[in-house]
Design a protein around this motif. Structure first.
Motif, PDB file in Angstrom:
ATOM      1  N   HIS A  91       0.807  -1.216   0.000  1.00 20.61           N
ATOM      2  CA  HIS A  91       0.000   0.000   0.000  1.00 20.61           C
ATOM      3  C   HIS A  91       0.845   1.273   0.000  1.00 20.61           C
ATOM      4  O   HIS A  91       0.309   2.363  -0.056  1.00 20.61           O
ATOM      5  N   ASP A  96       1.303   2.597  -7.535  1.00 22.03           N
ATOM      6  CA  ASP A  96       0.189   1.967  -8.245  1.00 22.03           C
ATOM      7  C   ASP A  96      -0.550   0.938  -7.380  1.00 22.03           C
ATOM      8  O   ASP A  96      -0.953  -0.110  -7.853  1.00 22.03           O
ATOM      9  N   TYR A  97      -0.747   1.276  -6.120  1.00 23.39           N
ATOM     10  CA  TYR A  97      -1.407   0.390  -5.161  1.00 23.39           C
ATOM     11  C   TYR A  97      -2.742  -0.140  -5.677  1.00 23.39           C
ATOM     12  O   TYR A  97      -2.991  -1.340  -5.677  1.00 23.39           O
ATOM     13  N   GLY A  98      -3.603   0.747  -6.124  1.00 26.81           N
ATOM     14  CA  GLY A  98      -4.931   0.344  -6.585  1.00 26.81           C
ATOM     15  C   GLY A  98      -4.861  -0.595  -7.773  1.00 26.81           C
ATOM     16  O   GLY A  98      -5.577  -1.596  -7.837  1.00 26.81           O
ATOM     17  N   SER A  99      -3.981  -0.290  -8.701  1.00 30.46           N
ATOM     18  CA  SER A  99      -3.815  -1.113  -9.891  1.00 30.46           C
ATOM     19  C   SER A  99      -3.280  -2.505  -9.530  1.00 30.46           C
ATOM     20  O   SER A  99      -3.763  -3.515 -10.033  1.00 30.46           O
ATOM     21  N   ARG A 100      -2.270  -2.552  -8.665  1.00 27.17           N
ATOM     22  CA  ARG A 100      -1.707  -3.846  -8.254  1.00 27.17           C
ATOM     23  C   ARG A 100      -2.746  -4.712  -7.547  1.00 27.17           C
ATOM     24  O   ARG A 100      -2.828  -5.910  -7.785  1.00 27.17           O
ATOM     25  N   LYS A 101      -3.505  -4.096  -6.675  1.00 27.52           N
ATOM     26  CA  LYS A 101      -4.529  -4.841  -5.940  1.00 27.52           C
ATOM     27  C   LYS A 101      -5.588  -5.386  -6.908  1.00 27.52           C
ATOM     28  O   LYS A 101      -6.018  -6.534  -6.782  1.00 27.52           O
ATOM     29  N   TYR A 102      -5.979  -4.572  -7.881  1.00 29.93           N
ATOM     30  CA  TYR A 102      -6.966  -4.992  -8.875  1.00 29.93           C
ATOM     31  C   TYR A 102      -6.435  -6.162  -9.706  1.00 29.93           C
ATOM     32  O   TYR A 102      -7.129  -7.167  -9.910  1.00 29.93           O
ATOM     33  N   VAL A 103      -5.202  -6.063 -10.196  1.00 28.14           N
ATOM     34  CA  VAL A 103      -4.599  -7.130 -10.997  1.00 28.14           C
ATOM     35  C   VAL A 103      -4.435  -8.395 -10.154  1.00 28.14           C
ATOM     36  O   VAL A 103      -4.702  -9.506 -10.628  1.00 28.14           O
ATOM     37  N   SER A 148      -6.251  -9.368  -7.676  1.00 33.75           N
ATOM     38  CA  SER A 148      -7.578  -9.967  -7.534  1.00 33.75           C
ATOM     39  C   SER A 148      -7.978 -10.699  -8.809  1.00 33.75           C
ATOM     40  O   SER A 148      -8.530 -11.806  -8.751  1.00 33.75           O
ATOM     41  N   ARG A 149      -7.692 -10.110  -9.951  1.00 36.11           N
ATOM     42  CA  ARG A 149      -7.994 -10.772 -11.224  1.00 36.11           C
ATOM     43  C   ARG A 149      -7.185 -12.049 -11.383  1.00 36.11           C
ATOM     44  O   ARG A 149      -7.697 -13.052 -11.881  1.00 36.11           O
ATOM     45  N   SER A 174      -9.442 -15.391 -11.435  1.00 33.56           N
ATOM     46  CA  SER A 174      -9.763 -15.382 -12.858  1.00 33.56           C
ATOM     47  C   SER A 174     -10.565 -16.612 -13.273  1.00 33.56           C
ATOM     48  O   SER A 174     -10.250 -17.734 -12.898  1.00 33.56           O
TER      49      SER A 174
END
Length: 159
Positions: free
Chosen positions: A79, A83-90, A92-93, A97
């Motif tokens: 955190h 790019d915290y938000g982007s890393r967390k989103y990826v 999760s994907r 997936s």
């Protein structure tokens, strides 16, 4: 000064105190023996040492991966990165997936070479089920298990 009025009560109090100390010691020792890092984790870190590439795992495993000399996709300090938000989103994907081509595309895009999976992660993240990342690692043609010791598995992306 306190004087015991009953020898029976005195014996009962001593018994309760001794049993409490004994049971709490046994409980602590049992939890300490099962505490990470265990031998499997240490062997996994040793296996990764000298390899190159990005390793994806649960956020709590990042410090072990970094200790092995590899780059962790994320660790407990994630955190603090830009790019915290982007890393967390990826992440999760990747973890959940349902589409193999999407999963492999993300792996290539983020240049991930290895995946660290252990029993605690399987229970905590996946509830003991085999879906998402665990399914693709096991059944995907581009992935091969290169290390297994105890509950630690390290998978390699060969695509």
């Amino acid at each position: 000064k306190f004087k015991w009025s009953s020898d029976l009560m005195k014996g009962a109090v001593y018994l309760v105190v001794v049993c409490s100390i004994l049971f709490s010691s046994v409980a602590y020792i049992n939890s300490y023996v099962n505490y990470y890092p265990n031998q499997s984790v240490l062997k996994g870190v040793g296996f990764l040492s000298g390899k190159e590439g990005v390793v994806f795992s649960d956020v709590s495993r990042g410090h072990w991966i970094t200790y092995a000399g590899l780059e962790s996709y994320w660790d407990s300090q994630y955190h603090f990165v830009e790019d915290y938000g982007s890393r967390k989103y990826v992440a999760s994907r990747l973890l959940f997936s349902k589409d193999y081509s999407d999963f492999v595309g993300l792996v290539k895009e983020k240049d991930i070479k290895y995946f660290w999976v252990d029993g605690d992660m399987k229970d905590r993240v996946f509830g003991g089920e085999t879906y998402g990342m665990l399914f693709w690692l096991k059944y995907g043609s581009d992935f091969r298990m290169e290390f297994k010791k105890g509950d630690v598995e390290i998978w390699r992306f060969n695509g």
